[in-house]
Every structure is written in C-alpha cells, then in structure tokens.
Scaffold this active site. Structure first.
Site, PDB file in Angstrom:
ATOM      1  N   HIS A  53      43.750  44.467  41.778  1.00  0.00           N
ATOM      2  CA  HIS A  53      43.295  43.686  40.620  1.00  0.00           C
ATOM      3  C   HIS A  53      41.817  43.294  40.779  1.00  0.00           C
ATOM      4  O   HIS A  53      41.022  43.462  39.849  1.00  0.00           O
ATOM      5  CB  HIS A  53      44.192  42.438  40.492  1.00  0.00           C
ATOM      6  CG  HIS A  53      43.831  41.518  39.380  1.00  0.00           C
ATOM      7  ND1 HIS A  53      44.647  41.296  38.283  1.00  0.00           N
ATOM      8  CD2 HIS A  53      42.731  40.742  39.169  1.00  0.00           C
ATOM      9  CE1 HIS A  53      44.060  40.439  37.470  1.00  0.00           C
ATOM     10  NE2 HIS A  53      42.893  40.071  37.980  1.00  0.00           N
ATOM     11  N   GLU A  54      41.468  42.786  41.968  1.00  0.00           N
ATOM     12  CA  GLU A  54      40.084  42.330  42.176  1.00  0.00           C
ATOM     13  C   GLU A  54      39.103  43.509  42.232  1.00  0.00           C
ATOM     14  O   GLU A  54      37.971  43.403  41.735  1.00  0.00           O
ATOM     15  CB  GLU A  54      39.975  41.479  43.447  1.00  0.00           C
ATOM     16  CG  GLU A  54      40.856  40.235  43.480  1.00  0.00           C
ATOM     17  CD  GLU A  54      40.759  39.351  42.256  1.00  0.00           C
ATOM     18  OE1 GLU A  54      39.710  39.338  41.591  1.00  0.00           O
ATOM     19  OE2 GLU A  54      41.756  38.678  41.943  1.00  0.00           O
ATOM     20  N   HIS A  58      38.073  44.435  38.865  1.00  0.00           N
ATOM     21  CA  HIS A  58      37.021  43.554  38.327  1.00  0.00           C
ATOM     22  C   HIS A  58      35.624  44.082  38.686  1.00  0.00           C
ATOM     23  O   HIS A  58      34.702  44.014  37.872  1.00  0.00           O
ATOM     24  CB  HIS A  58      37.146  42.143  38.907  1.00  0.00           C
ATOM     25  CG  HIS A  58      38.070  41.249  38.144  1.00  0.00           C
ATOM     26  ND1 HIS A  58      37.881  40.911  36.823  1.00  0.00           N
ATOM     27  CD2 HIS A  58      39.207  40.607  38.526  1.00  0.00           C
ATOM     28  CE1 HIS A  58      38.841  40.097  36.423  1.00  0.00           C
ATOM     29  NE2 HIS A  58      39.676  39.894  37.436  1.00  0.00           N
TER      30      HIS A  58
HETATM   31 NI    NI Z   1      41.395  38.719  37.524  1.00  0.00          NI
END
Ligand code: NI
Length: 172
Positions: free
Chosen positions: A135-136, A139
C-alpha cells in the site's frame, strides 16, 4: 519534531511520483521523524512521504497493536524484490478518512530498502505487514487504493471524498 498535515484525496499532490533519496541527510532524518510523529498522531499503521506533500521515496510503518510495544519500521528507497501468493485485505488509508475496502495484494513480499540510518536491509513480510508495504509503495508511485477498487466502488468513493473535501474547505 512536528505533526504534519496529511493530504486527502483528491489532492493532486498524492499523484506525484516520489524521487529516490540520494543520501540520508539530517533533513531526511528530520522528515522521517516528522512522518513517524504524524503517523502515530493520526493514528495509522503506515504513512508515505507523498501523503504529506514530500515527494521522496520514504514510508514508515508500525503494525503493533495497542497492547504491544510500538515497532517503527522505516523504509527509504524501498523496492519489492520478490512476491508470492494472493490475499485480500480490508484496507484503509489516512488520505481516505472513513473509507475501507477489500483490496487484492500479494500474500508475501520481500522488500529491500535503507533504514533510518541509511543502512540497507531486506525484510520478508506477510499478512498486515505485506499489505502495508504494498500500500505504501503504491503511494510513492502516485497510486492510491481507489485505483485498485472496482468501477462502482471507485465512483462511490470518489464522490464521497470530493463531497467531504469540498465541505471541509468551505468551513475552513
Ligand atoms: Ni494510504
């Protein structure tokens, strides 16, 4: 140290692709401290630098639950070097307050990165830690959880967030 403002979708800065960190300077160490403080204050289990408008390839994660001692993990210039299996996890994101959704991810990942001192390490991750790393890392490439949702859910979340952010700026 300082708690920084977390950007919310649809802020265009969340779409910026982060640059590699050339050297872990005192300024980068300060940024990492601010990111950790911001994540704990939120509170959240992970935060990428792009979420506070700093397009450097850095994220922090702490998946310890409330009854466990905190364990801050810092990833600078992270890359996934191996992935295996599939899992579905109900994810949230500090840039999408109030939104959770099942997202498909690899079940296990091996990540290579530099730690807060600039020292290289590799880490095998599974379950929540594997999800958080993926998830990170998204980003840092300007990819958000909404991009990984089905078409209908994407429309609902987009509308909900735009309405929320419009009312927030109207009352500021
Ligand atoms: Ni996030």
């Amino acid at each position: 140290m300082a708690v920084r403002t977390i950007l919310h979708y649809p802020d265009p800065r969340l779409r910026e692709k982060a640059r590699p960190v050339a050297e872990v300077t005192p300024a980068i160490k300060q940024l990492v401290e601010d990111m950790a403080e911001t994540m704990y204050a939120a509170p959240g289990v992970g935060l990428a630098a792009t979420q506070i408008g700093e397009p450097h390839r850095i994220f922090v994660i702490d998946i310890a639950s409330d009854d466990e001692p905190s364990q801050l993990r810092v990833f600078i210039n992270p890359e996934i070097v191996a992935r295996d299996g599939e899992l579905v996890w109900e994810e949230g994101c500090l840039s999408f307050p109030g939104v959770t959704e099942d997202i498909d991810r690899a079940a296990k990942v091996r990540v290579r990165a530099l730690d807060a001192e600039g020292k290289p390490f590799e880490l095998d991750c599974e379950e929540l830690l594997a999800v958080a790393v993926q998830h990170e890392l998204d980003h840092l490439d300007g990819v958000l959880m909404i991009d990984r949702m089905g078409a209908l859910k994407k429309r609902i979340v987009d509308r909900k967030m735009r309405r929320r952010e419009a009312s927030r700026s109207a009352t500021r």
